[in-house]
Design a protein around this motif. Structure first.
Motif, PDB file in Angstrom:
ATOM      1  N   PHE A   1      35.998  17.243  -7.284  1.00 34.51           N
ATOM      2  CA  PHE A   1      36.832  17.122  -5.731  1.00 34.51           C
ATOM      3  C   PHE A   1      37.103  16.280  -5.416  1.00 34.51           C
ATOM      4  N   TYR A   2      36.515  14.900  -5.476  1.00 34.38           N
ATOM      5  CA  TYR A   2      37.687  13.022  -5.381  1.00 34.38           C
ATOM      6  C   TYR A   2      39.409  13.894  -5.771  1.00 34.38           C
ATOM      7  N   ALA A   3      40.108  13.970  -6.394  1.00 30.82           N
ATOM      8  CA  ALA A   3      41.689  14.763  -6.723  1.00 30.82           C
ATOM      9  C   ALA A   3      41.813  15.216  -5.117  1.00 30.82           C
ATOM     10  N   PHE A   4      40.889  16.812  -5.020  1.00 29.12           N
ATOM     11  CA  PHE A   4      41.606  17.485  -4.295  1.00 29.12           C
ATOM     12  C   PHE A   4      41.644  16.816  -2.198  1.00 29.12           C
ATOM     13  N   ASN A   5      40.479  15.419  -2.820  1.00 25.78           N
ATOM     14  CA  ASN A   5      39.842  14.774  -1.403  1.00 25.78           C
ATOM     15  C   ASN A   5      41.393  14.089  -0.794  1.00 25.78           C
ATOM     16  N   LEU A   6      42.002  13.387  -1.805  1.00 22.51           N
ATOM     17  CA  LEU A   6      42.807  12.528  -1.473  1.00 22.51           C
ATOM     18  C   LEU A   6      44.006  13.597  -1.150  1.00 22.51           C
ATOM     19  N   VAL A   7      44.255  14.397  -2.108  1.00 22.55           N
ATOM     20  CA  VAL A   7      45.599  15.632  -1.508  1.00 22.55           C
ATOM     21  C   VAL A   7      45.224  15.844   0.376  1.00 22.55           C
ATOM     22  N   TRP A   8      44.204  16.526   0.303  1.00 22.78           N
ATOM     23  CA  TRP A   8      43.990  16.713   1.727  1.00 22.78           C
ATOM     24  C   TRP A   8      44.264  15.813   2.780  1.00 22.78           C
ATOM     25  N   THR A   9      44.036  14.493   2.541  1.00 20.67           N
ATOM     26  CA  THR A   9      43.995  13.587   3.250  1.00 20.67           C
ATOM     27  C   THR A   9      45.471  13.261   3.613  1.00 20.67           C
TER      28      THR A   9
ATOM     29  N   ILE B   1      51.333  17.791  -4.193  1.00 28.57           N
ATOM     30  CA  ILE B   1      50.466  19.119  -4.674  1.00 28.57           C
ATOM     31  C   ILE B   1      50.840  19.176  -6.230  1.00 28.57           C
ATOM     32  N   ALA B   2      51.348  19.264  -6.381  1.00 28.11           N
ATOM     33  CA  ALA B   2      51.997  18.836  -8.402  1.00 28.11           C
ATOM     34  C   ALA B   2      50.756  18.391  -8.510  1.00 28.11           C
ATOM     35  N   TRP B   3      50.513  16.738  -8.176  1.00 26.68           N
ATOM     36  CA  TRP B   3      50.072  15.759  -9.718  1.00 26.68           C
ATOM     37  C   TRP B   3      48.636  16.454  -9.360  1.00 26.68           C
ATOM     38  N   VAL B   4      47.836  17.162  -7.705  1.00 31.35           N
ATOM     39  CA  VAL B   4      46.445  16.975  -7.851  1.00 31.35           C
ATOM     40  C   VAL B   4      46.492  18.724  -9.207  1.00 31.35           C
TER      41      VAL B   4
END
Length: 394
Positions: A104-112, A141-144
């Motif tokens: 969830f932390y990784a996706f939070n960074l992506v949304w930001t 996106i590829a990173w997450v």
């Protein structure tokens, strides 16, 4: 909690990090929530509808709350206390919650990050700039996706992560965190640096360019948070996972909240303007040249030059009116998606907001001042400013 034979971490409470964890996570989460609230208030002040970048940062805040919930779940399992004082079942529960929190932390960074890129998209329309934004967006996106698989399958079988004696193999957990942190810092720097060259191409005075650049550069605090979190990762020890995980988790919360605050800062001009008015401050560094020209009666046009043939007087006056109506937040005003006429739309009209006064800097290579322009564009010495005069002239 005293009596542990395990050593503490230098600079932190040697026995119990739970109070520190609660204080840090609670305060930075509250700060991020206030920043998003002020962003929505700015939209309300300017009577602007929310757009995709606003929705994305709200979505990011929601995922932030989920991570915070998982952090407090780890807290209840004994995170922050030395492992020799925590029951084995609680250590296993904390390890399971950690895997979910990492994802969830990784996706939070992506949304930001995507929220910031969408904000750039609605401000700058240079083709090269948009392509670079697309490229960075594709990278994050590829990173997450990659980092999610790494977090889930760091051990095979997955259960080996919390039951080390099971047969199987694991990759280095701290090494995975370091790779994730390095990629995060790299993408943050790329996103923050991206608009600065475009700002210095705008037809603004040097102090105005410095002010706009400073507003964007405030986001570098998230780079500092990510870098410091990177250094904290090395304090983690498998021999004392419950205690040594707390600093990393605390700085994870700081990094997430710093990203959200940084993404909101460039949008808070209307709130700052209202506060400045309440304090009796009449002018700011970011007051647009068009507004000052209109107030002083100067014959200079928006580009700061007098008697220029490329700016017709009528269009100049309309531009000044629209800019004044938009409240002076010159680098973050939004155009109407309608181009010329009532039926012709830009290729990306469906993606762009359909509201607000404003201008967006655009580039039309190969067109001179003598060529025909669409109804809402004004040539500015090779840089065109896309404006919406429909409401401002009503």
């Amino acid at each position: 909690m005293s009596g542990s034979v395990l050593p503490g971490i230098s600079g932190y409470n040697p026995h119990n990090l739970q109070p520190w964890t609660v204080e840090v996570v609670t305060s930075v989460t509250a700060l991020a929530t206030v920043a998003v609230g002020l962003r929505l208030l700015s939209r309300h002040i300017k009577a602007q509808k929310l757009w995709w970048d606003d929705y994305m940062i709200i979505f990011s805040l929601a995922w932030n709350f989920i991570v915070v919930g998982l952090i407090f779940g780890m807290y209840s399992a004994g995170m922050g206390i030395h492992a020799d004082k925590v029951p084995l079942d609680d250590i296993v529960r904390m390890a399971k919650l950690l895997v979910a929190a990492e994802i969830f932390y990784a996706f939070n960074l992506v949304w930001t990050k995507l929220s910031v890129l969408l904000m750039y998209y609605r401000v700058f329309r240079f083709p090269l700039f948009k392509n670079m934004a697309y490229g960075i967006g594709a990278f994050v996106i590829a990173w997450v996706i990659t980092i999610t698989f790494l977090f889930i399958f760091i051990c095979v079988p997955v259960e080996k992560l919390w039951y080390p004696d099971l047969p199987g193999h694991c990759i280095d957990q701290v090494g995975t965190w370091i790779a994730n942190a390095a990629s995060t810092i790299l993408s943050d720097i790329a996103i923050l640096v991206l608009p600065i060259p475009q700002v210095w191409k705008l037809q603004l005075r040097k102090p105005e360019k410095i002010g706009v650049t400073f507003a964007f550069c405030l986001g570098f605090f998230v780079v500092f948070a990510s870098a410091y979190r990177f250094s904290v990762l090395f304090s983690y020890s498998n021999g004392d996972p419950t205690y040594t995980l707390a600093p990393t988790v605390g700085w994870t919360a700081i990094e997430m909240s710093a990203g959200i605050v940084s993404a909101c800062l460039p949008t808070l001009g209307p709130v700052f303007a209202v506060c400045a008015t309440k304090l009796g401050i009449k002018r700011t560094l970011l007051t647009t040249r068009g507004e000052r020209t209109n107030n002083t009666g100067s014959s200079k046009n928006f580009a700061g030059q007098s008697g220029t043939a490329s700016m017709r007087d009528g269009a100049d006056l309309e531009l000044q009116k629209a800019m004044k109506a938009s409240g002076g937040a010159g680098f973050y005003r939004l155009p109407d998606s309608q181009m010329s006429g009532d039926t012709t739309r830009a290729p990306d009209a469906e993606l762009r907001p359909k509201h607000g006064y404003g201008y967006t800097v655009t580039s039309h290579p190969g067109k001179g001042d003598g060529e025909s322009l669409s109804g809402d564009e004004v040539p500015l010495h090779g840089i065109r400013v896309h404006t919406d005069f429909k409401q401002s002239t009503g």
